[in-house]
Design an enzyme around this catalytic site. Structure first.
Site, short mmCIF file in Angstrom:
data_model
loop_
_atom_site.label_atom_id
_atom_site.label_comp_id
_atom_site.label_asym_id
_atom_site.label_seq_id
_atom_site.Cartn_x
_atom_site.Cartn_y
_atom_site.Cartn_z
N THR A 282 1.08 -1.14 0.14
CA THR A 282 -0.22 -0.07 -0.06
C THR A 282 0.94 1.22 0.02
O THR A 282 2.24 1.20 0.13
CB THR A 282 -0.84 -0.03 1.20
OG1 THR A 282 0.00 0.35 2.37
CG2 THR A 282 -1.68 -1.44 1.36
N ASP A 283 0.21 2.35 -0.04
CA ASP A 283 1.09 3.60 -0.15
C ASP A 283 1.92 3.69 1.11
O ASP A 283 2.70 4.39 1.25
CB ASP A 283 0.26 4.87 -0.32
CG ASP A 283 -0.36 5.03 -1.68
OD1 ASP A 283 0.34 4.40 -2.61
OD2 ASP A 283 -1.41 5.47 -2.00
N CYS A 284 1.20 3.38 2.19
CA CYS A 284 1.95 3.62 3.64
C CYS A 284 2.66 2.17 3.93
O CYS A 284 3.52 2.32 5.08
CB CYS A 284 0.74 3.83 4.60
SG CYS A 284 -0.51 2.97 4.67
N TYR A 285 2.37 1.25 3.24
CA TYR A 285 3.44 -0.06 3.63
C TYR A 285 3.85 -0.57 2.27
O TYR A 285 3.27 -1.35 1.69
CB TYR A 285 2.33 -1.01 4.27
CG TYR A 285 2.12 -0.45 5.79
CD1 TYR A 285 2.73 -0.68 6.70
CD2 TYR A 285 0.73 -0.17 5.89
CE1 TYR A 285 2.61 -0.19 7.89
CE2 TYR A 285 0.52 0.24 7.34
CZ TYR A 285 1.08 0.12 8.21
OH TYR A 285 0.66 0.29 9.81
N PRO A 286 4.73 0.21 1.74
CA PRO A 286 5.29 -0.39 0.23
C PRO A 286 6.00 -1.46 0.25
O PRO A 286 6.49 -2.08 -0.89
CB PRO A 286 6.07 0.85 0.02
CG PRO A 286 6.74 1.45 1.45
CD PRO A 286 5.68 1.26 2.19
#
Length: 404
Positions: free
Chosen positions: A142-146
């Site tokens: 995800t954008d916060c967990y790349p």
């Protein structure tokens, strides 16, 4: 009458009198309930037995870049990861799923203990013992967990939280398993030989913690206990908690009854009292030492704790019948079970326990030492455990499926 506060004052000033429950039972035989009440402040109970509804909460700490773990394996054993990004729950009965998730040669060289029957209980034991455990994680990008994946080794000192949360431990009583069929059966009680070749029971009987507090009058949510060699607490009622089980006049249940959910910091525990185990052709589990101190608040406590194996019974169930409700061969006392032999339909059947009576005694002795040394105070429960839980089965849902 006494209070827990008064008993704790005695613990702090080294004036407390603590006995194991076996010591208490012997003293009552020599004296009386009233006289023994005047002499003792705390009674220590203990057990060491398989408790498969157990597991560990683990927080790994964040990686850089961060990862939102959605699949994870610890030494090839899958851990549940569908909540916090780096929070895991490792169940004691989780079975190894090696596949391509683990470098077998690396673990063989490092620990020499990677076996097909290895499970979550064994990984929990290794972490408690300070051993390295291989971790492989797959993330949801995800954008916060790349980050997409993560491979490393962990120990109890390289992770944040590591605590046991066990949804169902310490059955107040349980069953005796036998096999009246024609083939061997492999069960959560271990192997059962055909044609009533053996019998297995799991509860330690008169020394079991909840047998000595049959109405749950002395413990509750928040009670401090011995858990796995460290300090733990009663967190809630256990799953399948069934205090409405039929009872004898002495208030002991005639089958599975109350259960407890337990919690404790695994970093305080020792692998002496937390051990992975495996039941052949059934699966992995966890052997766990649990001790509960019972405050002697009134003579009624002594009366209940004086109960003997001859006065406690368990039902003999035939596992050859593959149903939730199995036929029973009647009730047998724990004195009969501990003799090593019972009689079923005129046949002598040898008996063995799953619980270690010797190690159960050691748990109670260890807890006694802690209290006498002033290292363990008793706690007032935050609230009582429920006394009115019915047992709900899924027969109706099964009927709907069969009709369709």
């Amino acid at each position: 009458m006494r209070t827990i506060a008064e008993i704790n004052d005695k613990i702090r000033t080294s004036q407390v009198v603590v006995w194991t429950v076996e010591e208490l039972k012997a003293r009552v035989q020599e004296s009386s309930v009233e006289e023994v009440f005047k002499q003792v402040d705390v009674i220590c109970t203990g057990t060491f037995e398989p408790m498969e509804s157990s597991g560990a909460i683990i927080n790994l700490g964040h990686t850089d870049p961060p990862i939102k773990i959605r699949q994870c394996w610890l030494d090839g054993v899958p851990a549940y990861a569908a909540f916090g990004a780096v929070d895991l729950y490792l169940g004691a009965t989780a079975m190894a799923d090696y596949g391509s998730t683990v470098d077998l040669s690396e673990i063989d060289n490092r620990q020499g203990n990677l076996l097909p029957e290895r499970g979550g209980g064994h990984v929990i034991e290794d972490l408690i013992a300070g051993k390295e455990v291989q971790l492989r994680a797959i993330g949801q990008v995800t954008d916060c967990y790349p980050r997409a994946s993560f491979d490393t080794t962990i120990t109890r000192d390289t992770i944040n939280q590591f605590y046991l949360y066990n949804p169902r431990n310490l059955y107040q009583n349980f069953i005796v398993g036998v096999n009246g069929g024609e083939r061997s059966l492999y069960t959560y009680l271990g192997p059962l030989q055909p044609r009533l070749g053996n019998a297995v029971y799991s509860n330690p009987g008169a020394i079991a913690p909840l047998i000595n507090d049959p109405d749950l009058a002395l413990i509750g949510i928040g009670t401090r206990i011995f858990l796995g060699g460290g300090v733990g607490y009663i967190a809630w009622e256990g799953t399948q908690h069934f205090p409405l089980q039929k009872r004898l006049p002495n208030r002991t249940p005639i089958g599975p009854a109350a259960t407890l959910a337990l919690i404790g910091d695994a970093k305080q525990m020792t692998s002496q009292w937390v051990r992975g185990c495996y039941f052949n052709n059934y699966g992995p589990s966890l052997m766990l030492g649990v001790g509960i101190p019972l405050p002697v608040l009134s003579p009624k406590v002594i009366e209940h704790c004086a109960v003997k194996d001859e006065e406690i019974v368990a039902p003999v169930m035939d596992f050859a019948i593959p149903r939730r409700v199995r036929p029973t061969f009647g009730l047998v006392s724990y004195a009969q079970l501990k003799s090593g032999q019972i009689t079923i339909d005129g046949k002598a059947v040898r008996v063995a326990p799953l619980a270690s009576i010797s190690l159960s005694r050691q748990v109670a002795e260890e807890l006694k030492k802690w209290i006498e040394a002033g290292e363990f105070l008793l706690t007032e429960p935050v609230t009582s455990l429920p006394k009115d839980r019915a047992f709900i089965a899924q027969d109706l849902w099964g009927s709907r499926i069969s009709l369709e």
